[in-house]
Each structure stands twice: as structure tokens, then as C-alpha cells.
Design a protein around this motif. Structure first.
Motif, mmCIF file in Angstrom:
data_model
loop_
_atom_site.group_PDB
_atom_site.id
_atom_site.type_symbol
_atom_site.label_atom_id
_atom_site.label_comp_id
_atom_site.label_asym_id
_atom_site.label_seq_id
_atom_site.Cartn_x
_atom_site.Cartn_y
_atom_site.Cartn_z
ATOM 1 N N GLU A 315 0.835 -1.209 0.000
ATOM 2 C CA GLU A 315 0.000 0.000 0.000
ATOM 3 C C GLU A 315 0.867 1.255 0.000
ATOM 4 O O GLU A 315 2.044 1.216 0.339
ATOM 5 C CB GLU A 315 -0.927 0.017 1.227
ATOM 6 C CG GLU A 315 -2.064 -0.984 1.175
ATOM 7 C CD GLU A 315 -1.637 -2.405 1.487
ATOM 8 O OE1 GLU A 315 -0.485 -2.599 1.944
ATOM 9 O OE2 GLU A 315 -2.446 -3.333 1.266
ATOM 10 N N GLU A 318 -1.515 7.073 1.116
ATOM 11 C CA GLU A 318 -2.924 7.427 0.963
ATOM 12 C C GLU A 318 -3.824 6.263 1.391
ATOM 13 O O GLU A 318 -4.795 6.445 2.138
ATOM 14 C CB GLU A 318 -3.154 7.781 -0.511
ATOM 15 C CG GLU A 318 -4.368 8.629 -0.797
ATOM 16 C CD GLU A 318 -4.280 10.025 -0.193
ATOM 17 O OE1 GLU A 318 -5.213 10.351 0.556
ATOM 18 O OE2 GLU A 318 -3.293 10.759 -0.447
ATOM 19 N N LEU A 319 -3.460 5.054 0.938
ATOM 20 C CA LEU A 319 -4.268 3.871 1.268
ATOM 21 C C LEU A 319 -4.216 3.570 2.765
ATOM 22 O O LEU A 319 -5.240 3.271 3.388
ATOM 23 C CB LEU A 319 -3.771 2.655 0.484
ATOM 24 C CG LEU A 319 -4.247 2.574 -0.964
ATOM 25 C CD1 LEU A 319 -3.510 1.471 -1.706
ATOM 26 C CD2 LEU A 319 -5.752 2.339 -1.021
ATOM 27 N N CYS A 323 -7.328 3.419 5.245
ATOM 28 C CA CYS A 323 -7.517 2.133 5.914
ATOM 29 C C CYS A 323 -7.561 2.321 7.431
ATOM 30 O O CYS A 323 -8.486 1.857 8.103
ATOM 31 C CB CYS A 323 -6.387 1.191 5.517
ATOM 32 S SG CYS A 323 -6.324 -0.348 6.434
#
Ligand code: 5AD
Ligand code: SF4
Ligand code: FES
Length: 361
Positions: A315, A318-319, A323
Motif C-alpha cells: 500500500e 494514501e491507502l 484504511c
């Protein structure tokens, strides 16, 4: 139950009754809320280099491991990541890397800290996790603008420490670093690995009282995890196959630390997520109040592998941001965006010391 007693701490660490355990976890959570309020604070973690001069027997980036390609993020990349954290309302960052003591590294870290300070108006909290250094180096980085330092003691049992490290790694030296950091004025964090081979419950009790005795401001503990191609893994290949048990023990340690120390910051570490998908969320419900979203540039992530199955490698920042925000909100917790979330313990100690100086002068 009063938690200042060793026997009571040991009782919790050995407790198997699910209902009683849940009650104690809830109490630890209440203590966190009572002392620190309802918010979880973020520290964006920048793993800036996997080059390390040390050779800890358990670690995937130890010097003698020839498997990982070695990297050092460029200065501009580190600063860009810090600014990303600032723009995304993370109150603080952590600069972490393998240990290096050469002057090129020391100077470069100093410059990076200064630039980050400058470009965030002094607002972004800067925590360092860069291993054992000389007094002057710690002092230099503090003067540059870093104000927290994490240095895990790994285990408070000196003889166990010596079994986990080569002979030229010194327990005493590491402990002295913690004292030095405090003296300079850092908010100081330490921690241990939980479930190490040869570690006993009494060792873990001692670890908790070590934190108390050292009067630390922050705790970062996590489970010991297997790490391929390390001497410890070769020596104990099937150690702690039961992930559930290891997770439970880790949560008990977090709850015990909260009940014993009350006003310190306690991190819910990434390693917990290796044991169960919601390991980090569970820790927030047992007394932890800090989360460290990974903000290392995606291209470097596969190489900062301290242990096997590390999450967030595929990842990007941003992810991980989305998350973790979802994970935290889904369990009903609030996020302290744009807040540094400094250790209350540190603030209280500082206040007490100021009063002392005032009355003594
Ligand atoms: N399992 C869990 N934690 C580990 N660390 C290093 N190797 C492992 C492992 N195999 C932790 C150490 C170190 C931190 C940066 O990573 O506690 O202080
Ligand atoms: Fe280096 Fe830290 Fe790994 Fe030890 S635990 S080998 S000091 S990165
Ligand atoms: Fe990184 Fe979930 S926190 S993917």
C-alpha cells in the motif's frame, strides 16, 4: 485490584478466564479515557533507511542479512513525506531507521529535522527512532527540533538481552541512552518484544516495572515475530505457533502498562496486525492511544522488513491513511487530527520540575 503490586500484574498476565480478562481490558480502556481523553493520536512513520550497523539476532534488516537490498531515502523524499503527513493533518511523524553513527548520517538527519521544522511552522511533532547515539548527537538533534525519542530496551532482562544480541551490543549502554535522552529533555519512549524465546512471565512483569522505574513517557511494545533468515529464527523455528495466544499476551501487556502507568502514551504497533487483522484495533480497546500509519514511500516498503508478513508493504500512504481512519472510526474511536498528542506524563513531569526549580530558587 491495585496494580502497583507485582503479584497482581503477574496475575493479569497469566489470566485465562475470558470474562475476567474482558473486564480488566475494559478497565484499562477506561483509565486511558479518564487520563487522556477519547482521541487516538497519529504518528506518520517514515522508515527512512534499512541500513544498520547492528546485528540483533531477531531482526530482518540486521547487518549480516544479505537478503534485503539496502536503501536510504533521499533528503527531499523524507521531507516530502513529512509534509504529506502535515497536509493530511497528522500531528506528528516518526523518523525511523536502522542504526548508523557516521557523521554523514548524523548531519543529514540534523538538516532534515531543521527543514521539516521550518516548513511546518514548528507545528509538526518530530519523534526520532534512530538507535543508540552519543550524548552530543542526541543533543544536536534535539536542538534541531526533534522532541521525542523511541528506543526500545527490547527486554529488561540483561541476561536474556545478551542471548538475543552479539557480544558487542550492550544492555547497559542502551539503558544509559534512555537516561541521557531524558536528561536532554526529550519525551522518551521505550518498549519490549513480547513472547521472545526464553522469555518468562516474570521477565514481562519486570519489563513493566522497568518502564515505571525509568519514568518513561511513551511505550511501544509488540509481539516478537518470526523473521526469516535470522539466527533466532534458525534456533527457534517453531516458536509461538499460536498466534491467538501471542496476541492475547500482547494485549495483556498493553492493558497492564496502562493500569500501572496511567498517563503515558502507548502505541498500538503494526506487529499486532500480523497476528490478527484487527490486532491494532483490539489494542486501542485495551489501553493503547497511539497509531503509527506507515508513510514510507511505497517503493522502499518491501525492504524495511524487520519480521515476516509485515503489513502495508503493497500500500501507499494514501491507502494506509484511509484504511486506518476506517479501522479507528469503525470501533467508535475519535482521531486527534492536527494535534500533537504529546505525552501527558511528560507534561506533568515538566510542570512538577518547573515548580521545584521555582521553589528552590
Ligand atoms: N519481531 C518483532 N519485532 C521486531 N523488531 C525487530 N525485529 C523484530 C521481530 N522479529 C522490533 C525491535 C526494534 C523495532 C524497530 O523492531 O523491537 O526495536
Ligand atoms: Fe538494527 Fe534495530 Fe534491527 Fe537491531 S533491531 S538490527 S538495531 S534495525
Ligand atoms: Fe496500511 Fe491498512 S494501515 S494498509
Amino acid at each position: 485490584m491495585e496494580f502497583s503490586e507485582r503479584d497482581n500484574v503477574k496475575y493479569l498476565l497469566e489470566l485465562r478466564d475470558r470474562e475476567e480478562l474482558r473486564k480488566i481490558f475494559d478497565r484499562a480502556y477506561q483509565v486511558r479515557i479518564q487520563y487522556l481523553g477519547p482521541k487516538v493520536y497519529l504518528r506518520g512513520l517514515i522508515e527512512l533507511s534499512n541500513i544498520c550497523i547492528k546485528n540483533c539476532y531477531y531482526c530482518g534488516i540486521r547487518r549480516s542479512n544479505t537478503l534485503p537490498s539496502r536503501y536510504l531515502m533521499r533528503e527531499d523524499e523524507i521531507i516530502e513525506s513529512a509534509l504529506w503527513a502535515f497536509q493530511n493533518k497528522y500531528g506528528s511523524i516518526v523518523l525511523q531507521s536502522g542504526e548508523r553513527r557516521d557523521s554523514l548520517f548524523i548531519e543529514s538527519i540534523g538538516t532534515i529535522i531543521e527543514k521539516i521544522k521550518e516548513q511546518t511552522d514548528g507545528k509538526l511533532g518530530i519523534t526520532l527512532s534512530l538507535g543508540e547515539q552519543k550524548y552530543k548527537v542526541y543533543e544536536k538533534w534535539f536542538a534541531a527540533g526533534a522532541h521525542r525519542y523511541l528506543l526500545r530496551i527490547e527486554t529488561s532482562n540483561k541476561s536474556l538481552y545478551e542471548k538475543l544480541h552479539p557480544a558487542n551490543h550492550s544492555f547497559e549502554k542502551r539503558k544509559n541512552c534512555l537516561t541521557t535522552l531524558k536528561k536532554i529533555g526529550y519525551q522518551v519512549g521505550t518498549g519490549v518484544m513480547i513472547g521472545l524465546p526464553m522469555q518468562t512471565v516474570d521477565d514481562l512483569v519486570d519489563d513493566l516495572f522497568f518502564f515505571k522505574e525509568m519514568d518513561v513517557d511513551m511505550i511501544g511494545m509488540g509481539p516478537f515475530l518470526t523473521s526469516n533468515n535470522t539466527p533466532l529464527n534458525q534456533q527457534f523455528p517453531v516458536h509461538f505457533a499460536d498466534k491467538e495466544e501471542l496476541l492475547k499476551l500482547s494485549l495483556k501487556m498493553i492493558a497492564a502498562a496502562r493500569l500501572l502507568l496511567k498517563d503515558v502514551n502507548i502505541a498500538s504497533t503494526t506487529a499486532l496486525q500480523v497476528l490478527k487483522y484487527d490486532g491494532r484495533e483490539q489494542a486501542l480497546k485495551c489501553g493503547a492511544n497511539i497509531i503509527m500509519p506507515n508513510i514510507t514511500l511505497r517503493k522502499y516498503r518491501p525492504y524495511y522488513r524487520l519480521y515476516d508478513n509485515k503489513p502495508c508493504i503493497e500500500e501507499n500512504s494514501e491507502l494506509c491513511k484511509m484504511c486506518l481512519a476506517n479501522r479507528i472510526i469503525s470501533i467508535g474511536e475519535k482521531i486527534g487530527y492536527d494535534e500533537r498528542g504529546d505525552s501527558l506524563h511528560f507534561q506533568k513531569t515538566k510542570y512538577r520540575n518547573t515548580i521545584k526549580i521555582f521553589y528552590n530558587s
